[in-house]
Write a protein that holds these residues in place. Sequence first.
Motif, PDB file in Angstrom:
ATOM      1  N   THR A  28     -13.634  -2.360 -45.994  1.00  0.00           N
ATOM      2  CA  THR A  28     -13.974  -1.899 -47.167  1.00  0.00           C
ATOM      3  C   THR A  28     -13.314  -0.600 -47.540  1.00  0.00           C
ATOM      4  OG1 THR A  28     -16.075  -1.015 -46.558  1.00  0.00           O
ATOM      5  CG2 THR A  28     -16.436  -3.206 -47.573  1.00  0.00           C
ATOM      6  N   ARG A  29     -12.920  -0.255 -48.814  1.00  0.00           N
ATOM      7  CA  ARG A  29     -12.491   0.969 -49.259  1.00  0.00           C
ATOM      8  C   ARG A  29     -13.677   1.906 -49.344  1.00  0.00           C
ATOM      9  NH1 ARG A  29      -7.541   1.951 -51.104  1.00  0.00           N
ATOM     10  NH2 ARG A  29      -7.038  -0.366 -51.231  1.00  0.00           N
ATOM     11  N   GLY A  30     -13.490   3.309 -49.310  1.00  0.00           N
ATOM     12  CA  GLY A  30     -14.608   4.221 -49.421  1.00  0.00           C
ATOM     13  C   GLY A  30     -14.915   4.784 -48.300  1.00  0.00           C
ATOM     14  N   LYS A  31     -16.046   5.478 -48.404  1.00  0.00           N
ATOM     15  CA  LYS A  31     -16.902   6.261 -47.495  1.00  0.00           C
ATOM     16  C   LYS A  31     -17.031   5.374 -46.191  1.00  0.00           C
ATOM     17  CE  LYS A  31     -20.551   8.287 -48.940  1.00  0.00           C
ATOM     18  NZ  LYS A  31     -21.842   7.310 -48.587  1.00  0.00           N
ATOM     19  N   ASP A  32     -17.897   4.222 -46.562  1.00  0.00           N
ATOM     20  CA  ASP A  32     -18.121   3.310 -45.345  1.00  0.00           C
ATOM     21  C   ASP A  32     -16.941   2.170 -45.048  1.00  0.00           C
ATOM     22  OD1 ASP A  32     -20.927   4.500 -45.411  1.00  0.00           O
ATOM     23  OD2 ASP A  32     -21.329   2.858 -46.815  1.00  0.00           O
ATOM     24  N   THR A  33     -16.809   2.130 -43.745  1.00  0.00           N
ATOM     25  CA  THR A  33     -15.859   1.054 -43.472  1.00  0.00           C
ATOM     26  C   THR A  33     -16.606   0.259 -42.831  1.00  0.00           C
ATOM     27  OG1 THR A  33     -13.978   2.963 -43.195  1.00  0.00           O
ATOM     28  CG2 THR A  33     -13.575   0.617 -41.989  1.00  0.00           C
ATOM     29  N   ARG A  34     -16.635  -1.213 -43.372  1.00  0.00           N
ATOM     30  CA  ARG A  34     -17.420  -2.430 -42.800  1.00  0.00           C
ATOM     31  C   ARG A  34     -16.490  -3.549 -43.213  1.00  0.00           C
ATOM     32  NH1 ARG A  34     -19.846  -4.802 -46.644  1.00  0.00           N
ATOM     33  NH2 ARG A  34     -19.811  -3.555 -48.596  1.00  0.00           N
ATOM     34  N   THR A  55     -10.659  -3.869 -50.855  1.00  0.00           N
ATOM     35  CA  THR A  55     -10.436  -3.782 -49.418  1.00  0.00           C
ATOM     36  C   THR A  55      -9.032  -2.868 -49.129  1.00  0.00           C
ATOM     37  OG1 THR A  55     -10.710  -6.242 -49.440  1.00  0.00           O
ATOM     38  CG2 THR A  55      -9.124  -5.284 -47.611  1.00  0.00           C
ATOM     39  N   ALA A  56      -9.540  -1.926 -48.386  1.00  0.00           N
ATOM     40  CA  ALA A  56      -8.585  -0.872 -48.046  1.00  0.00           C
ATOM     41  C   ALA A  56      -7.751  -0.836 -46.794  1.00  0.00           C
ATOM     42  CB  ALA A  56      -9.279   0.368 -47.862  1.00  0.00           C
ATOM     43  N   ALA A  57      -8.278  -1.721 -45.790  1.00  0.00           N
ATOM     44  CA  ALA A  57      -7.527  -2.112 -44.595  1.00  0.00           C
ATOM     45  C   ALA A  57      -7.931  -3.518 -44.146  1.00  0.00           C
ATOM     46  CB  ALA A  57      -7.951  -1.195 -43.661  1.00  0.00           C
ATOM     47  N   ILE A  58      -7.034  -3.982 -43.130  1.00  0.00           N
ATOM     48  CA  ILE A  58      -7.342  -5.159 -42.267  1.00  0.00           C
ATOM     49  C   ILE A  58      -7.336  -5.042 -41.029  1.00  0.00           C
ATOM     50  CG2 ILE A  58      -6.817  -6.779 -44.407  1.00  0.00           C
ATOM     51  CD1 ILE A  58      -4.071  -7.358 -42.911  1.00  0.00           C
TER      52      ILE A  58
HETATM   53  N1  TRP Z   1     -13.117   2.968 -45.693  1.00  0.00           N
HETATM   54  C1  TRP Z   1     -11.950   3.429 -45.141  1.00  0.00           C
HETATM   55  C2  TRP Z   1     -11.149   4.152 -46.403  1.00  0.00           C
HETATM   56  O1  TRP Z   1     -11.308   3.634 -47.402  1.00  0.00           O
HETATM   57  C3  TRP Z   1     -11.280   2.139 -44.601  1.00  0.00           C
HETATM   58  C4  TRP Z   1      -9.692   2.569 -44.211  1.00  0.00           C
HETATM   59  C5  TRP Z   1      -8.548   2.636 -44.770  1.00  0.00           C
HETATM   60  C6  TRP Z   1      -9.527   2.659 -42.793  1.00  0.00           C
HETATM   61  N2  TRP Z   1      -7.543   3.111 -43.905  1.00  0.00           N
HETATM   62  C7  TRP Z   1      -8.336   2.968 -42.523  1.00  0.00           C
HETATM   63  C8  TRP Z   1     -10.280   2.627 -41.473  1.00  0.00           C
HETATM   64  C9  TRP Z   1      -7.713   3.353 -41.281  1.00  0.00           C
HETATM   65  C10 TRP Z   1      -9.801   2.896 -40.479  1.00  0.00           C
HETATM   66  C11 TRP Z   1      -8.328   3.187 -40.404  1.00  0.00           C
HETATM   67  O2  TRP Z   1     -10.510   5.020 -46.035  1.00  0.00           O
END
Ligand code: TRP
Length: 77
Positions: A28-34, A55-58
């Motif tokens: 997930t995008r944002g403060k929490d990464t889940r 979705t910010a990352a995979i």
């Molecule tokens: N929640 C994170 C964010 O929005 C997700 C993320 C983006 C991330 N890039 C990352 C997590 C790189 C670990 C590493 O920023």
Amino acid sequence: MSEEDGASTGRYVVVKALEDGVVIMGLTRGKDTRSHHSERLDAGEVMVAQFTELTAAIKIRGRAEILTDVGRVESGS
Ligand code: TRP
């Protein structure tokens, strides 16, 4: 459709599984990464995906070929 409506931004990622059981997780995008979604690919299967507002990352587990606009990388090797 605006990005707020869930449309993607056009950045594609291609993941080709090089072994059975490769797992792709959407983070997930944002403060929490889940992890909000996961897909299991078997050898030779290809997934073409886009980053979205959700979705910010995979994260990829297993042997796979990954193509993005920053280049090509292999995971799990
Ligand atoms: N929640 C994170 C964010 O929005 C997700 C993320 C983006 C991330 N890039 C990352 C997590 C790189 C670990 C590493 O920023």
